[in-house]
Design a protein around this motif. Structure first.
Motif, PDB file in Angstrom:
ATOM      1  N   PRO A  15     -58.358  57.799 -33.396  1.00  0.00           N
ATOM      2  CA  PRO A  15     -58.749  56.860 -34.483  1.00  0.00           C
ATOM      3  C   PRO A  15     -58.752  57.572 -35.917  1.00  0.00           C
ATOM      4  O   PRO A  15     -58.650  57.634 -36.956  1.00  0.00           O
ATOM      5  N   VAL A  16     -59.729  58.747 -35.553  1.00  0.00           N
ATOM      6  CA  VAL A  16     -60.242  59.558 -36.694  1.00  0.00           C
ATOM      7  C   VAL A  16     -58.947  60.242 -37.290  1.00  0.00           C
ATOM      8  O   VAL A  16     -58.830  60.294 -38.626  1.00  0.00           O
ATOM      9  N   ALA A  23     -54.549  58.636 -44.483  1.00  0.00           N
ATOM     10  CA  ALA A  23     -55.131  58.890 -45.820  1.00  0.00           C
ATOM     11  C   ALA A  23     -54.578  59.939 -46.549  1.00  0.00           C
ATOM     12  O   ALA A  23     -53.838  59.697 -47.941  1.00  0.00           O
ATOM     13  N   ALA A  24     -54.280  60.892 -45.923  1.00  0.00           N
ATOM     14  CA  ALA A  24     -53.480  62.043 -46.559  1.00  0.00           C
ATOM     15  C   ALA A  24     -51.871  61.709 -47.100  1.00  0.00           C
ATOM     16  O   ALA A  24     -51.584  62.013 -48.007  1.00  0.00           O
ATOM     17  N   ARG A  25     -51.454  60.787 -46.068  1.00  0.00           N
ATOM     18  CA  ARG A  25     -49.927  60.615 -46.404  1.00  0.00           C
ATOM     19  C   ARG A  25     -50.046  59.579 -47.549  1.00  0.00           C
ATOM     20  O   ARG A  25     -49.119  59.733 -48.663  1.00  0.00           O
ATOM     21  N   VAL A  76     -57.441  65.782 -55.518  1.00  0.00           N
ATOM     22  CA  VAL A  76     -56.899  65.712 -54.153  1.00  0.00           C
ATOM     23  C   VAL A  76     -58.121  65.256 -53.388  1.00  0.00           C
ATOM     24  O   VAL A  76     -58.033  64.331 -52.727  1.00  0.00           O
ATOM     25  N   THR A  77     -59.193  66.007 -53.406  1.00  0.00           N
ATOM     26  CA  THR A  77     -60.317  65.570 -52.435  1.00  0.00           C
ATOM     27  C   THR A  77     -60.904  64.206 -52.803  1.00  0.00           C
ATOM     28  O   THR A  77     -61.220  63.319 -51.961  1.00  0.00           O
ATOM     29  N   ALA A  78     -61.118  64.017 -54.218  1.00  0.00           N
ATOM     30  CA  ALA A  78     -61.460  62.669 -54.705  1.00  0.00           C
ATOM     31  C   ALA A  78     -60.804  61.216 -53.919  1.00  0.00           C
ATOM     32  O   ALA A  78     -61.028  60.408 -53.681  1.00  0.00           O
ATOM     33  N   ALA A  79     -59.301  61.610 -54.251  1.00  0.00           N
ATOM     34  CA  ALA A  79     -58.315  60.878 -53.816  1.00  0.00           C
ATOM     35  C   ALA A  79     -58.443  60.622 -52.119  1.00  0.00           C
ATOM     36  O   ALA A  79     -58.493  59.403 -51.909  1.00  0.00           O
ATOM     37  N   ARG A  83     -59.675  56.793 -50.284  1.00  0.00           N
ATOM     38  CA  ARG A  83     -58.972  56.427 -48.996  1.00  0.00           C
ATOM     39  C   ARG A  83     -59.613  56.164 -47.565  1.00  0.00           C
ATOM     40  O   ARG A  83     -59.428  55.400 -47.071  1.00  0.00           O
ATOM     41  N   ALA A  84     -60.469  57.179 -47.629  1.00  0.00           N
ATOM     42  CA  ALA A  84     -61.160  57.426 -46.182  1.00  0.00           C
ATOM     43  C   ALA A  84     -62.568  57.952 -46.388  1.00  0.00           C
ATOM     44  O   ALA A  84     -62.761  59.249 -46.389  1.00  0.00           O
ATOM     45  N   PRO A  85     -63.365  57.432 -46.959  1.00  0.00           N
ATOM     46  CA  PRO A  85     -64.790  57.796 -47.351  1.00  0.00           C
ATOM     47  C   PRO A  85     -65.465  58.488 -46.360  1.00  0.00           C
ATOM     48  O   PRO A  85     -66.477  59.269 -46.434  1.00  0.00           O
TER      49      PRO A  85
END
Length: 188
Positions: A15-16, A23-25, A76-79, A83-85
């Motif tokens: 799941p992780v 999130a990356a997609r 990119v990191t912030a985005a 999406r997945a904090p």
């Protein structure tokens, strides 16, 4: 079953990692791949019949030659965090590696031409693996040296970019033999 299919099956059960890939997609940085430790550790944990550990970090390489600034990586990191904090993201623009590598490692290097080319330079061949979750939910596997070392529990020096002494120090510092006792660590 081919090793790439075995890898896909393990990833789909995580799941992780699947959450990170989704999130990356969604962020869709150019030429992105989730790579290295999170994938390697998942496989090596499975081969030791233990539940997957929470990744120390999730590496996302992307390739944006039009913006080589640290601000691009921060965006990119912030985005990804939005999406997945809960995921410990580490996003790097592979198009910019040649700019900071000499200061960090003392060696001048040529610029990469793609994220896959960058994956081929990671310190151990078993870590030279990247994944992308495609729009149709297929998992693209990028493994420039194949998956034999990853599934064979072999830690082997990849001389493409790091020295044998860096590799040896890294393996020792990571404590991989203690974590995965079946691991065969090859000396460089």
């Amino acid at each position: 079953m081919h090793d790439s299919d075995r890898l896909r099956a393990l990833v789909r059960q995580s799941p992780v990692l699947m959450g990170a890939l989704r999130a990356a997609r969604a962020v869709d940085a150019p030429d992105w791949l989730v790579s290295a430790g999170a994938i390697r550790d998942l496989v090596w944990d499975a081969l030791h019949n233990r539940p997957p550990a929470v990744p120390r970090d999730v590496d996302v390489g992307f390739f944006d030659p039009h913006d080589l600034t640290p601000a691009r990586e921060a965006t990119v990191t912030a985005a990804l965090r939005q999406r997945a904090p809960d995921v410990p993201w580490d996003a790097k623009n592979q198009a910019a590696v040649h700019l900071w590598y000499p200061e960090r490692f003392g060696v001048e290097v040529e610029p990469f031409r793609s994220t896959a080319e960058a994956v081929a330079t990671f310190p151990e061949t078993a870590s030279c693996v990247g994944l992308r979750l495609e729009g149709n939910d297929d998992l693209l596997v990028v493994a420039p040296y194949g998956l034999d070392d990853l599934f064979g529990l072999v830690c082997r020096h990849n001389p493409k970019r790091v020295s044998a002494s860096f590799y040896a120090r890294r393996v020792n510092e990571k404590g991989w033999r203690a974590r995965w006792p079946k691991l065969s660590v090859e000396t460089a």
